[in-house]
Design a protein around this motif. Sequence first.
Motif, PDB file in Angstrom:
ATOM      1  N   TRP A 114      37.051  44.742  36.901  1.00  0.00           N
ATOM      2  CA  TRP A 114      36.781  44.126  38.209  1.00  0.00           C
ATOM      3  C   TRP A 114      37.990  43.324  38.707  1.00  0.00           C
ATOM      4  O   TRP A 114      38.246  43.264  39.900  1.00  0.00           O
ATOM      5  N   GLN A 115      38.712  42.715  37.783  1.00  0.00           N
ATOM      6  CA  GLN A 115      39.930  42.005  38.178  1.00  0.00           C
ATOM      7  C   GLN A 115      40.982  42.967  38.713  1.00  0.00           C
ATOM      8  O   GLN A 115      41.679  42.670  39.683  1.00  0.00           O
ATOM      9  N   VAL A 116      41.075  44.127  38.075  1.00  0.00           N
ATOM     10  CA  VAL A 116      42.027  45.140  38.548  1.00  0.00           C
ATOM     11  C   VAL A 116      41.612  45.669  39.917  1.00  0.00           C
ATOM     12  O   VAL A 116      42.450  45.862  40.809  1.00  0.00           O
ATOM     13  N   ASN A 166      42.167  46.596  47.606  1.00  0.00           N
ATOM     14  CA  ASN A 166      43.034  46.190  48.714  1.00  0.00           C
ATOM     15  C   ASN A 166      44.091  47.242  49.033  1.00  0.00           C
ATOM     16  O   ASN A 166      44.483  47.402  50.201  1.00  0.00           O
ATOM     17  N   GLU A 167      44.550  47.961  48.015  1.00  0.00           N
ATOM     18  CA  GLU A 167      45.509  49.042  48.263  1.00  0.00           C
ATOM     19  C   GLU A 167      44.874  50.136  49.116  1.00  0.00           C
ATOM     20  O   GLU A 167      45.509  50.687  50.025  1.00  0.00           O
ATOM     21  N   ILE A 196      42.226  41.342  51.320  1.00  0.00           N
ATOM     22  CA  ILE A 196      41.201  40.304  51.211  1.00  0.00           C
ATOM     23  C   ILE A 196      41.269  39.710  49.815  1.00  0.00           C
ATOM     24  O   ILE A 196      41.350  40.451  48.825  1.00  0.00           O
ATOM     25  N   ASP A 197      41.228  38.398  49.738  1.00  0.00           N
ATOM     26  CA  ASP A 197      41.173  37.737  48.424  1.00  0.00           C
ATOM     27  C   ASP A 197      39.710  37.691  47.992  1.00  0.00           C
ATOM     28  O   ASP A 197      39.003  36.702  48.189  1.00  0.00           O
ATOM     29  N   TRP A 198      39.238  38.788  47.418  1.00  0.00           N
ATOM     30  CA  TRP A 198      37.810  38.999  47.176  1.00  0.00           C
ATOM     31  C   TRP A 198      37.186  37.891  46.336  1.00  0.00           C
ATOM     32  O   TRP A 198      36.107  37.397  46.667  1.00  0.00           O
ATOM     33  N   ILE A 199      37.843  37.496  45.273  1.00  0.00           N
ATOM     34  CA  ILE A 199      37.250  36.540  44.331  1.00  0.00           C
ATOM     35  C   ILE A 199      37.266  35.109  44.880  1.00  0.00           C
ATOM     36  O   ILE A 199      36.460  34.273  44.475  1.00  0.00           O
ATOM     37  N   LYS A 200      38.168  34.827  45.811  1.00  0.00           N
ATOM     38  CA  LYS A 200      38.303  33.464  46.324  1.00  0.00           C
ATOM     39  C   LYS A 200      37.980  33.398  47.817  1.00  0.00           C
ATOM     40  O   LYS A 200      38.666  32.747  48.593  1.00  0.00           O
ATOM     41  N   TYR A 229      43.806  40.319  44.534  1.00  0.00           N
ATOM     42  CA  TYR A 229      44.441  40.334  45.855  1.00  0.00           C
ATOM     43  C   TYR A 229      45.418  41.505  45.980  1.00  0.00           C
ATOM     44  O   TYR A 229      45.585  42.086  47.059  1.00  0.00           O
ATOM     45  N   ASN A 230      46.063  41.851  44.870  1.00  0.00           N
ATOM     46  CA  ASN A 230      46.960  43.016  44.856  1.00  0.00           C
ATOM     47  C   ASN A 230      46.340  44.183  44.094  1.00  0.00           C
ATOM     48  O   ASN A 230      47.047  45.026  43.529  1.00  0.00           O
TER      49      ASN A 230
END
Length: 303
Positions: free
Chosen positions: A135-137, A146-147, A157-161, A141-142
């Motif tokens: 999930w982190q991958v 997002n790609e 989008i900074d999904w986690i934050k 943000y990168n």
Amino acid sequence: MKKKQKNEDKIHIKTTRRTRKLKLSSGAFILPSFLGVMAFFILPFLVVVVYSLVDSPITNNFVLFENYKYTMGNSAFKTAVVNTFTFSVAAVPLAVVLSLLLAIVLDTKLPFRSQFRTFFLSPMMVPVASIVLIWQVLFHYNGAVNEVLMALGGRKIDWIKSDYALIVVVILFLWKNLGYNMIMFMAALASIPRDILEVARLESATPLQTFFYIKIRYLSSTLLFVTIMSLISSFKIFREVYLLTGDHPYDSIYTLQHFMNNKFKSLDYPTLSSAAILMSLVMIVIIGILFVTENRFGKDVEG
């Protein structure tokens, strides 16, 4: 007559002794489990109840409901309650409905049905740490999501934050739990009497009528079980969120477990205990409502 009475007395004595031995042997088998439940569940729960009614485990001054008043007035607790409620309301119905739809689809003569089952069950075999890494991958943000967005002309989008963090956690919850729920529903669908379904087909009932008037009634007990298990799992999502974000995640995914974990770290046992008791009471009420609903809904099937 006396001889007959003596024989009856002997039989009664033998029966009484046999019953007493059976009770003693049953009690001996049950005793280890009962002691285990007492030691690891009932007694700790009673300790939590006591801690929620005192000002400190050291001084043990009885303060009655003061800890509960403080906890319910705590802004962090209110935020955690709202977030936990929002997550459960969003995730649990989706987990139940989507897994039921998957079970219905896989209950038909679908090509590669066993491969689909394996695919949806595979998350149960993956360790939590590996899931979090995936999930982190994906949602970094990168990350990969997002790609894809950038390739489609969108923006990162900074999904986690961000406020989207709740969506990320809901997707994680569904990915982890759909397979188990699906298997439960598939087993329940397989147990529906085929002659009833055949009669419905001969009576020209549509698939929707068959589902809502026959299948859903026979699935009522499984629906209750899956809903309760999904609800419990939704309250345990803290583990994944903690590994994703740490002690203090973005506001939208700050749950009751975060609140209680932080209180445990600060050794604030009275507040921690009162929050745990409040959460338990809410769970008992919700599960009670589910049981009442299932009993009324499935009564005609049992009859």
